[in-house]
Each structure stands twice: as C-alpha cells, then as structure tokens.
Motif scaffolding. Structure first.
Motif, short mmCIF file in Angstrom:
data_model
loop_
_atom_site.label_atom_id
_atom_site.label_comp_id
_atom_site.label_asym_id
_atom_site.label_seq_id
_atom_site.Cartn_x
_atom_site.Cartn_y
_atom_site.Cartn_z
N ILE A 1 12.05 2.60 1.67
CA ILE A 1 11.77 1.90 2.93
C ILE A 1 10.58 2.63 3.54
CG2 ILE A 1 12.63 1.54 5.29
CD1 ILE A 1 15.42 1.15 3.99
N ILE A 2 9.45 1.97 3.53
CA ILE A 2 8.22 2.59 4.05
C ILE A 2 7.73 1.73 5.20
CG2 ILE A 2 5.85 3.23 3.51
CD1 ILE A 2 6.71 3.67 0.65
N THR B 1 -8.27 -6.12 -4.34
CA THR B 1 -7.01 -5.56 -3.82
C THR B 1 -6.32 -4.72 -4.89
OG1 THR B 1 -6.73 -7.49 -2.42
CG2 THR B 1 -4.75 -6.20 -2.85
N VAL B 2 -5.97 -3.50 -4.53
CA VAL B 2 -5.16 -2.68 -5.44
C VAL B 2 -3.89 -2.30 -4.67
CG1 VAL B 2 -5.01 -0.60 -6.84
CG2 VAL B 2 -7.20 -1.77 -6.59
N PRO B 3 -2.76 -2.96 -5.02
CA PRO B 3 -1.55 -2.75 -4.22
C PRO B 3 -0.91 -1.39 -4.44
CG PRO B 3 -1.14 -4.29 -6.02
CD PRO B 3 -2.60 -3.95 -6.09
N LEU B 4 -0.26 -0.92 -3.36
CA LEU B 4 0.46 0.36 -3.42
C LEU B 4 1.89 0.11 -3.91
CD1 LEU B 4 0.74 3.40 -2.71
CD2 LEU B 4 1.20 2.73 -0.36
N PHE B 5 2.56 -0.84 -3.26
CA PHE B 5 3.91 -1.30 -3.64
C PHE B 5 3.89 -2.81 -3.53
CE2 PHE B 5 5.11 2.96 -2.13
CZ PHE B 5 6.11 3.31 -3.02
N ILE C 1 -7.16 5.14 5.61
CA ILE C 1 -7.35 4.31 4.41
C ILE C 1 -6.37 4.70 3.28
CG2 ILE C 1 -9.77 3.73 4.87
CD1 ILE C 1 -10.57 5.93 2.83
N THR C 2 -5.33 5.44 3.64
CA THR C 2 -4.37 5.91 2.62
C THR C 2 -3.87 4.77 1.73
OG1 THR C 2 -3.62 7.64 4.12
CG2 THR C 2 -2.14 7.07 2.31
N GLN C 3 -3.43 3.69 2.36
CA GLN C 3 -2.78 2.63 1.57
C GLN C 3 -3.79 1.65 0.96
OE1 GLN C 3 0.58 0.80 3.54
NE2 GLN C 3 1.81 2.57 2.99
N SER C 4 -5.06 1.81 1.33
CA SER C 4 -6.06 0.89 0.75
C SER C 4 -7.11 1.68 -0.01
CB SER C 4 -6.71 0.07 1.87
OG SER C 4 -7.21 0.92 2.87
N ILE C 5 -6.74 2.89 -0.44
CA ILE C 5 -7.77 3.79 -0.97
C ILE C 5 -8.44 3.24 -2.25
CG2 ILE C 5 -6.25 5.32 -2.35
CD1 ILE C 5 -7.95 7.61 -0.94
N LEU C 6 -7.70 2.47 -3.03
CA LEU C 6 -8.30 1.93 -4.25
C LEU C 6 -8.77 0.48 -4.08
CD1 LEU C 6 -6.04 3.38 -7.10
CD2 LEU C 6 -8.20 4.25 -6.21
N SER C 7 -8.50 -0.11 -2.93
CA SER C 7 -8.96 -1.49 -2.68
C SER C 7 -10.39 -1.44 -2.19
CB SER C 7 -8.11 -2.15 -1.60
OG SER C 7 -6.77 -2.22 -2.02
N ASP C 8 -11.14 -2.50 -2.46
CA ASP C 8 -12.52 -2.49 -1.99
C ASP C 8 -12.57 -3.14 -0.60
OD1 ASP C 8 -15.14 -2.07 -1.88
OD2 ASP C 8 -15.72 -3.52 -3.40
N TYR D 1 -2.38 -2.18 5.07
CA TYR D 1 -1.05 -1.88 4.53
C TYR D 1 -0.90 -2.30 3.08
CZ TYR D 1 -0.22 -1.19 9.46
OH TYR D 1 -0.33 -0.73 10.75
N TYR D 2 -0.35 -1.41 2.30
CA TYR D 2 0.02 -1.68 0.89
C TYR D 2 -1.16 -2.14 0.03
CZ TYR D 2 4.48 -1.27 3.09
OH TYR D 2 5.53 -0.79 3.83
#
Ligand code: PLP
Length: 360
Positions: A312-313, A281-285, A137-144, A109-110
């Motif tokens: 609100i997600i 970690t690359v956060p989404l929000f 992996i939508t919300q972690s797509i840029l996190s390793d 998440y996020y």
C-alpha cells in the motif's frame, strides 16, 4: 517464474559503464548525490531562505518527503490529488491563493504524468511571482516527463532498483549545500548482505534464512532513516547507479504493466486508473483502487498467502488533517501490484490467475 512476487529488491542486471543518460544527467543540470530522497529534501528545505516558511505539498505523498520540512520548522499545507493521480489546476490555484506558499512541491505518480497543460501554465505563473517550485521525480525517474517551470528536482534512487542508498538534488544553477558528511559504509555492507541472504533463501527455501534477511532489511531501513545531517551517497551505490541497464528495465516494466492491466481490467471490484500507449511512460507499479478498504485488506492478505506481496503506497501521514476527500479515497483504496524488471509474463499471469480465483 519467480517463487515470490513483490517485496524488497535483491537482484539487478548491470551493464558496464551505462551509456544511456536520463535527461537530468546532462551537463545542463547540476546534481548533488545524497544518501536518500528525504536527505535531499532536508538539504533543500534548509537551503531555501524565505520570509514566510510555508510549503504547499500534494496531499498524496510519502510522509518522508514532508517530514524534513516539519523538522526544519516550515509550515506545511496540502492541495488535493484526484483519484486518477492527477492534479486539478483550478483546485491547486485556489490552494495557492489561500496558502500563499513560498514553496510549492509537485510530483507525478507511479510513472504517469500528474500535470496537464493547464497545471504547467499555472506553475509558470507561480514561478513568475517568485514561488519556488520543487518536483519530486522519484516515481517518474525513468519516464520522459519534463516540467520546465521547476527550480529544483529531487529523487530517491531506491524505488525502481536494488541500490543500497541514494537520493539526488538537481538544479539548473549550481547550489552550495554546505557540510555534506561522508556516507555510512554500513549501509552498502548491510544491503549487500541482505541481497545475498535473499538470493540464498530463493535457492534453498530455508525459512531460517528468510528470517535473517528480513532482520537485515530492518537494520538497513533504520540506517537509511537517519536524517540528522546531510550525507553523501555511497560510492558503491554510485557505481551501481552508473551501471543500470535502463533500456531493459523500462521495456520489462512496460510489458508487465500491459499484461497485468489487461487481465485485472476484467475484475469488477478493481479500478485501473491509468493506462499508456506511448514509450515515454515507465511505470513503477500497477496501482489499482480496490472497491473499499475491507476488501483491499482481505485481497492483500490472500495474495500474501500465495507469496504475492502488494504494498500500500502510501499510508496517510498522521500529519495530514482534513485530507481532501478525493485524496482520502486513494489512501483508503490503493493497492500496488509489482510489475518490475524481476518478473516476466508468466509472473503477471500468475498474479492475474490468483486474483481471479479469489472468491469475494
Ligand atoms: C516519492 C518519494 N519521494 C521521496 C521519498 C523518500 O525517499 P527515501 O526513502 O530515499 O528517503 C519517498 C519514500 O518512499 C518517496 O516515495
């Protein structure tokens, strides 16, 4: 500084022929680019053959992830997510024993990893027993973040960037998804029109144009929602996808998250559940839990009056009955602060100063 913070993407910084690849873009993985995340879920749930069509989903998820499973006559059950956006391995194990699913869906998440070593060991155990594991992996797509005991990965490509359409289905072995129809060209056309209207609004502050771009986004969302077939991602979106400057995006998001979380940590009715001290970690929000639902609604409305839009997600899907109480607490209290690449330190300080001035 941006006049408005939050809401749909409309601007992006592109670099010619992106060199930096994400882990799943290597040759080791096979990928099928589809119209959306929900379209990728539709493709995989129709591809998997199982005697007992039962899938176990995290109770905290976006309804568009589970909807294709219901539509394809899968039985869907849920396991709890803790209110710091993690999975408790023991609770997951009990749910697996009870539900005996053919498929288990996991997700982070996020941008923060939801699974600890114990969970990873459990996934491996499940996989050894023949349970198919899918990670969104939508919300972690840029996190390793890499969970190895996974059969298929799925992502919606539209959450971190301004991209008209896109989803991807990833696997180690190539899979044959038959009958992928051509994407609808109206999607990129509408998206580009919506982006340019928004740009024009920012330049002119003409309220009529604001209404026009809102209407254009409604049409765009309707087109994206069509999920009656497998559809290919549009060429325009693939081109944009291959031009994103991921390094810039990741750096901006981390900086903004740090600045804003430092400020919001001083607000006693907000709980910040996740921080990071790494470069993976690359956060989404910046997700916060507001003390209660009423306060959340009031704060969200106050911020919107100041042109700061905090979504609100997600709202709880009506399909989830008997939601575990630890997960209900997220649905009732979550509020997401924008920290993305469109903004910089000044914008983050504006958010914090606005929240600080609010009289509870
Ligand atoms: C985590 C996650 N996965 C998948 C989806 C579905 O993606 P799409 O909107 O591209 O269909 C969403 C939608 O919000 C999502 O949040």
């Amino acid at each position: 500084m941006q006049v408005e913070i939050g809401s749909n993407f409309w601007t992006y910084s592109l670099c010619e022929g992106r060199e930096r690849k994400l882990w799943w873009e290597s040759e080791e993985y096979s990928k099928i680019f589809l119209k959306s995340g929900r379209n990728a879920f539709k493709a995989i749930c129709n591809y998997i053959s199982a005697d007992k069509r039962k899938v176990l989903f995290p109770a905290y998820h976006c309804g568009t992830e589970s909807e294709p499973w219901y539509e394809s006559d899968w039985e869907v059950e849920y396991y709890p997510i803790e209110n710091n956006f993690t999975v408790d391995a023991n609770k997951l194990k009990q749910c697996i024993i009870k539900a005996k699913p053919a498929v288990l869906v996991i997700q982070s998440y996020y941008g923060f990893d939801a699974l600890n070593d114990e969970c990873n060991a459990l996934l491996q155990e499940c996989r050894n027993k023949g349970i198919i594991i899918i990670e969104d992996i939508t919300q972690s797509i840029l996190s390793d973040i890499r969970h190895q005991a996974v059969d298929y990965y799925i992502a919606s490509l539209r959450k971190f960037f301004a991209i008209p359409d896109g989803g991807v289905l990833i696997s180690r072995q190539p899979i044959a998804i038959r009958k992928i129809a051509q994407g609808d060209n109206n999607i990129p056309l509408n998206a580009m029109q919506a982006y340019s209207l928004k740009r024009e609004y920012f330049e002119t502050k003409n309220k009529g144009i604001k209404e026009e771009f809102r209407a254009a986004y409604v049409v765009l969302n309707e087109l994206i929602s069509v999920n009656d077939n497998n559809y290919a991602m549009s060429d325009v979106s693939l081109k944009i996808w291959n031009s994103f400057d991921f390094t810039y995006i990741a750096q901006k998001r981390r900086e903004n998250y740090r600045t804003l979380s430092e400020g919001l940590a001083k607000i006693d009715y907000l709980a910040i559940t996740r921080t990071f001290d790494n470069d993976t970690t690359v956060p989404l929000f910046l997700p916060v839990l507001v003390k209660n639902n009423t306060l959340r609604q009031e704060l969200q409305a106050f911020l919107a009056e100041k042109d700061i839009y905090c979504p609100i997600i997600w709202k709880k899907s009506p399909r989830i009955v008997d939601c575990p109480k630890e997960t209900s607490a997220i649905y009732e209290r979550i509020l997401c602060f924008p920290i993305d690449q469109r903004y910089d330190k000044e914008d983050m300080l504006r958010i914090f100063n606005t929240v600080e001035k609010w009289n509870v």
